[in-house]
Motif scaffolding. Structure first.
Motif, PDB file in Angstrom:
ATOM      1  N   MET A   1     -21.992 106.532  -4.640  1.00  0.00           N
ATOM      2  CA  MET A   1     -22.781 105.382  -4.965  1.00  0.00           C
ATOM      3  C   MET A   1     -24.359 105.787  -5.072  1.00  0.00           C
ATOM      4  O   MET A   1     -25.148 105.133  -6.035  1.00  0.00           O
ATOM      5  N   THR A   2     -24.812 106.735  -4.532  1.00  0.00           N
ATOM      6  CA  THR A   2     -26.210 106.936  -4.376  1.00  0.00           C
ATOM      7  C   THR A   2     -26.543 107.624  -5.907  1.00  0.00           C
ATOM      8  O   THR A   2     -27.541 107.190  -6.501  1.00  0.00           O
ATOM      9  N   ASP A   3     -25.690 108.227  -6.426  1.00  0.00           N
ATOM     10  CA  ASP A   3     -25.642 108.994  -7.677  1.00  0.00           C
ATOM     11  C   ASP A   3     -25.617 107.716  -8.912  1.00  0.00           C
ATOM     12  O   ASP A   3     -26.465 108.079  -9.680  1.00  0.00           O
ATOM     13  N   ARG A   4     -24.939 106.933  -8.605  1.00  0.00           N
ATOM     14  CA  ARG A   4     -24.956 105.768  -9.497  1.00  0.00           C
ATOM     15  C   ARG A   4     -26.360 105.087  -9.599  1.00  0.00           C
ATOM     16  O   ARG A   4     -26.586 104.659 -10.608  1.00  0.00           O
ATOM     17  N   LEU A   5     -26.768 104.790  -8.469  1.00  0.00           N
ATOM     18  CA  LEU A   5     -27.881 104.051  -8.414  1.00  0.00           C
ATOM     19  C   LEU A   5     -29.105 104.782  -8.731  1.00  0.00           C
ATOM     20  O   LEU A   5     -29.843 104.690  -9.531  1.00  0.00           O
ATOM     21  N   ALA A   6     -29.226 106.211  -8.813  1.00  0.00           N
ATOM     22  CA  ALA A   6     -29.988 106.913  -9.085  1.00  0.00           C
ATOM     23  C   ALA A   6     -29.987 107.148 -10.547  1.00  0.00           C
ATOM     24  O   ALA A   6     -31.013 107.046 -11.390  1.00  0.00           O
TER      25      ALA A   6
END
Length: 113
Positions: free
Chosen positions: A1-6
């Protein structure tokens, strides 16, 4: 999820509206941090950003990610806002909190850090 938000923040900073909207639910509820209130759905969110970017130049960079007990994702961001002439209007840290429905963002909230 963090990669998508970044990636979402990178697209926002590049003013890539289609890429950001692709990550949002069609019925998304989004805070209007510039004018106040909220906007709803892709059309209102896109129109809000375009109004904002016509007047100011915000850059928002995520610095930390955390999952809240209710499953929402809190993102601490460093936000720098300049006017069109390049003068600094704001340099602050805030928290964006996202609620997901499946893989799409259904709602975002802004909290002061």
């Amino acid at each position: 999820m963090t990669d998508r938000l970044a990636a979402l923040y990178a697209a926002f900073n590049e003013r890539d509206v289609p890429a950001v909207l692709a990550a949002l639910s069609p019925e998304v509820v989004w805070p209007n941090g510039w004018e106040g209130g909220t906007v709803h759905g892709h059309d209102e969110v896109a129109a809000y950003w375009r109004r904002q970017w016509a007047e100011i130049e915000p850059t928002v960079v995520p610095t930390a990610f955390a999952t809240e007990p209710d499953g929402r994702v809190a993102v601490t961001v460093h936000q720098v806002v300049r006017d069109k002439a390049g003068s600094l209007l704001a340099d602050q840290t805030v928290t964006h909190v996202y609620r997901f429905e499946g893989d799409l963002i259904a709602e975002m909230e802004i909290r002061d850090s």
